[in-house]
Design a protein around this motif. Structure first.
Motif: not given
Length: 442
Positions: A200-201, A282, A287, A339
């Motif tokens: 997710y990041w 994040p 996100n 996300s």
């Protein structure tokens, strides 16, 4: 009066016994042959080794039940745990102990087994040292470093600590799931620890958003002053993430991966309970897949809402046990965003019907997302919270798999059968009536 004297005498004897068994904390180093249990150091909150300037302490930390303990390094000013010997490796009972044996190994002994160890038997260890940086170092002869806690982080990184490929951070579990920070193929990523991990990041994704000319791969990261520096294999600075306006080079910072999936930054020398900086990773809570419970929409006013089609499900959560032959798909909404989709490779272009058929035919599929503009589609075995698509984006059409209501289906079939039977009876009566009508007319 006699009873009072006896009680006073007993209290004095108990105090004298505590003073007799009390031992001073070691400062800087311990040596082979050292052993410690939590009971021995209870007068010092379980800590038996302090760094030279007494900034950090190594010792036993009590769990919530106050009967189990784990070995930790603690920053003493805000009493913040910055390292754990083994996440979930709790110790219990007065016979469990920390040991630095004469063969050079350091371990946590639980009964007849080692719950954790440095695995340095035979390496000729000379001392174990707790530095003012928070690094716990096992020293060998000729100045060798045999083992160090900075190479085995748990959920926290400290100022000056080098984070390289092969290391990872793991958050404290929430709802039986942890999140992770790890290097993958030259990128630094955060991912949710579902059965199929979901990124997710991504650091490279963040770098590309600010400077598309940077194409190198990330090899290491280190916090220097108020910034997190990311370095490539040639030790060239690729990107710098500033997380605070406090640029004092003497501040000790901690970057912690929390159970909410975000990395937060603490100034460990501000005194009192540490307060996280406003800047997180994040930056946008949307996100993080589990900002809200699964299947809920996260709104910008920090309100989590269950989509109307799922309100009939208990706790907004479809209870899927076997999804191979006894499930249906419920339309959730269009204009949906999730996300992790930007980090997942989509399936081949198709239409929504083919996408739904694929999900129903996949026993592990619990949710699908379909993008009308491209025909791209995604299947997931688990999902977290959902978002509304941003401005300028049409988002995705989303469906969620739910158990088929077999009783409802049986009722429908039963009603249909009854209806057909009634129609047949009426038709039969009409035929009989028509027959007698014509017979009478003759």
């Amino acid at each position: 009066m006699g009873l009072f004297k006896v009680r006073t005498l007993c209290s004095c004897l108990l105090l004298a016994f505590k003073i007799f068994i009390a031992v001073d904390q070691h400062v800087g180093r311990i040596y082979p042959g050292f052993q410690a249990s939590q009971m021995q150091w209870v007068e010092h909150d379980g800590r038996f080794l302090l760094s030279k300037s007494k900034l950090f302490g190594l010792g036993f930390y009590a769990a919530q039940d106050a009967q189990s303990f784990v070995l930790v390094i603690v920053h003493l000013q805000p009493h913040q745990v910055v390292w754990t010997a083994k996440r979930g490796g709790l110790m219990a009972g007065k016979y469990d102990k920390f040991a630095f044996d004469n063969d050079g190994d350091v371990y946590l002994e639980r009964g007849d087994n080692a719950a954790w160890a440095t695995n340095t038997t035979g390496e000729r260890a000379t001392s174990m040292e707790l530095l003012d940086s928070g690094n716990l170092v096992l020293n060998g002869d000729n100045g060798r470093t045999l083992w160090q806690s900075f190479s085995h982080p748990t959920d926290t990184l400290l100022s000056g600590q080098l984070f390289v490929e092969g290391m990872w951070l793991k958050s404290f579990p929430r709802n039986n799931k942890s999140d992770y920070l790890e290097f993958r193929s030259g990128d630094l990523v955060l991912y949710a620890g579902f059965q199929t991990p979901q990124i997710y990041w991504s650091l490279l994704y963040e770098i590309q958003k600010t400077n598309k000319n940077i194409t190198g791969k990330v090899y290491s990261a280190r916090m220097v002053s108020n910034s997190w520096n990311f370095i490539d294999h040639n030790k060239v600075l690729l990107w710098q993430f500033n997380f605070s306006q406090n640029s004092d080079v003497n501040v000790t910072w901690a970057a912690k991966l929390g159970s909410d999936g975000a990395i937060v930054f603490y100034n460990l020398q501000q005194g009192g309970r540490p307060i996280a900086e406003a800047t997180k990773i994040p930056k946008n809570p949307c996100n993080i897949p589990e900002t809200c419970p699964p299947f809920h929409f996260y709104n910008f006013d920090s309100v989590c809402q269950c989509p109307p089609p799922l309100l009939a499900q208990e706790d907004c959560r479809p209870s899927i046990v076997s999804t191979c032959n006894s499930a249906d798909l419920i339309y959730v909404s269009q204009g949906v965003d999730y996300s992790v989709l930007q980090f997942v490779k989509p399936y081949m272009e198709s239409n929504i019907d083919a996408c739904k058929k694929a999900c129903l035919g996949d026993c592990s599929c619990t949710a699908l997302f379909f993008e009308k503009s491209t025909g791209n589609w995604f299947l997931f075995d688990r999902i977290g919270s959902l978002n509304h698509a941003g401005l300028g984006s049409s988002g995705f059409v989303s469906y969620v798999k739910v158990p088929r209501n077999e009783n409802h289906a049986r009722r429908v079939i039963f009603v249909v059968i009854i209806a057909i039977a009634i129609v047949l009876v009426i038709a039969g009566l009409l035929c009989v009536g028509f027959y007698y009508y014509h017979k009478k007319k003759r």
